[in-house]
Design a protein around this motif. Structure first.
Motif, PDB file in Angstrom:
ATOM      1  N   TRP A 248      34.595  26.269  87.737  1.00  0.00           N
ATOM      2  CA  TRP A 248      34.501  26.220  89.198  1.00  0.00           C
ATOM      3  C   TRP A 248      35.386  25.108  89.748  1.00  0.00           C
ATOM      4  CZ3 TRP A 248      32.026  29.507  92.485  1.00  0.00           C
ATOM      5  CH2 TRP A 248      31.974  29.116  93.831  1.00  0.00           C
ATOM      6  N   THR A 249      36.146  25.430  90.801  1.00  0.00           N
ATOM      7  CA  THR A 249      37.026  24.464  91.457  1.00  0.00           C
ATOM      8  C   THR A 249      36.333  23.894  92.692  1.00  0.00           C
ATOM      9  OG1 THR A 249      39.009  25.634  90.691  1.00  0.00           O
ATOM     10  CG2 THR A 249      39.273  24.109  92.550  1.00  0.00           C
ATOM     11  N   ARG A 281      40.138  31.827  92.622  1.00  0.00           N
ATOM     12  CA  ARG A 281      39.719  31.608  91.233  1.00  0.00           C
ATOM     13  C   ARG A 281      38.207  31.503  91.119  1.00  0.00           C
ATOM     14  NH1 ARG A 281      42.448  26.573  88.704  1.00  0.00           N
ATOM     15  NH2 ARG A 281      41.118  27.276  86.989  1.00  0.00           N
ATOM     16  N   ASN A 282      37.561  30.963  92.141  1.00  0.00           N
ATOM     17  CA  ASN A 282      36.105  30.825  92.069  1.00  0.00           C
ATOM     18  C   ASN A 282      35.392  32.174  92.115  1.00  0.00           C
ATOM     19  OD1 ASN A 282      36.114  28.099  91.723  1.00  0.00           O
ATOM     20  ND2 ASN A 282      35.654  27.586  93.854  1.00  0.00           N
TER      21      ASN A 282
END
Length: 382
Positions: A248-249, A281-282
């Motif tokens: 996770w970012t 991306r998440n």
């Protein structure tokens, strides 16, 4: 794209075996063991008993004590309903529109906002510690167990041992059984309280035993990683830890409906002709929890709604019967008003609605198909 899934578990989020350990999210209403269906109660089975006897030395070789084994298997047994559910996972289709109608229903949004308010201190602390959006954590909780109301009450030792004995996925479920025994031996939970879905998913956010071992967190500091407790803190922390460790970012949105936000990412259109989404991306990290675009969109959209955002702006196209969601809601409302109860008017034509349609068709001398149609809606009038 129509969502294809296996009907795992007991409710909405019963998607395919997922990355949060390959486990089945459960949304069944929690109830005491005496309320379990008859086929989820132990029944005599000599072959199962022989399998357990042969398993015990294997468990002992993995460090499970005789005391743990005796306590864990006391009062447990073969559950025919678990095998039946595992073998009857019929493949079916559900549109993204239908999925979101349930995943982000008015009730789930309202309860989510209330749950967030009750536990905001913990959720904000988790957001600070793990970098995961507090509302994403809340939304996963909402999809997995309806904010703790539907954690499942099938004994995990009985469920996993039954499925290991059955053999269709014997090696996988023997690993889950061993992990469950290790959890008991560690003292995190007692055998009586170790309950979950029929496939062994446990607690507020439905971890299978191996995922529990890898990611569960003792956030309360009481020496136990208690994801079953009425206090959801450990379970919510475990979910945050899972997402953080899977990449996770911090500070990055999951995505947004095209035109409704400004994240950078890929554009997807899960249902042809329906809303399109920019995903980051998440979004992929949420799919590590359950590998489905619909699930990840459901989590993200529910999180947004809990945070005060409005419904999706773009409409969905008519369904295969030529009906819009408003048409389906009207159909359900009119059937119920005429004594053919659809058990709600959410626009999702499921088993209850089909049964009501069939009953209406039979009562009025029509071909009994159970299918909705514009003609049926017109016949029902205003």
């Amino acid at each position: 794209m129509t969502l294809k899934r296996r009907s795992f578990g007991l409710g909405l989020a019963a998607l395919t075996l997922s990355a949060c350990g390959s486990r089945a999210p459960s949304l069944a209403t929690a109830r005491p063991a005496q309320g379990l269906p008859d086929d989820l109660r132990p029944e005599p089975n000599g072959a199962y008993d022989a399998w357990v006897a042969a398993f015990r030395p294997r468990a002992a070789a993995q460090g499970i004590s005789d005391a743990t084994l005796s306590a864990a298997f006391r009062g447990t047994g073969y559950l025919p309903g678990v095998v039946r559910r595992d073998r009857n996972q019929t493949e079916f289709k559900r549109s993204l529109e239908d999925y979101l109608a349930i995943a982000a229903s008015d009730e789930r949004i309202e309860k989510g906002r209330a749950a967030f308010a009750r536990h905001e201190r913990v959720l904000r602390a988790l957001e600070t510690q793990y970098g995961v959006d507090a509302r994403i954590i809340t939304a996963i909780w909402g999809l997995e167990s309806f904010y703790g109301e539907r954690k499942g009450d099938v004994p995990v030792i009985s469920a996993t041992s039954t499925l290991a004995f059955d053999g269709r996925r014997g090696a996988f479920f023997e690993r889950q059984l061993l992990a469950a025994l290790e959890i008991l031996q560690n003292g995190d939970i007692t055998p009586a309280r170790m309950t979950g879905s029929w496939a062994g998913a446990m607690g507020h956010t439905q971890f299978i035993p191996t995922s529990y071992q890898a990611f569960a967190v003792d956030f309360t500091g009481d020496g136990r990683r208690d994801i079953w407790s009425d206090d959801p803190s450990d379970a919510l922390a475990s979910t945050a830890a899972y997402l953080e460790r899977n990449g996770w970012t911090r500070g990055l949105r999951w995505g947004a409906e095209v035109g409704a936000g400004a994240p950078q990412g890929d554009v997807i259109e899960p249902q042809p002709g329906g809303p399109r989404f920019v995903v980051t991306r998440n979004f992929g990290v949420i799919k590590r929890y359950n590998n489905s675009d619909a699930y990840a969109i459901g989590v993200g959209h529910l999180a947004d709604r809990i945070g005060g955002a409005g419904p999706l702006r773009a409409p969905f196209p008519p369904d295969e019967y030529g009906l819009t969601k408003d048409d389906r809601v009207a159909l359900q409302t009119r059937l119920t008003a005429r004594g053919f109860d659809t058990q709600g008017a959410d626009g999702v034509i499921g088993p209850n609605s089909r049964a009501a349609i069939s009953a209406y068709q039979q009562a009025h001398g029509l071909p009994v198909t159970g299918d909705p149609s514009p003609a049926l809606l017109q016949r029902l009038g205003g």
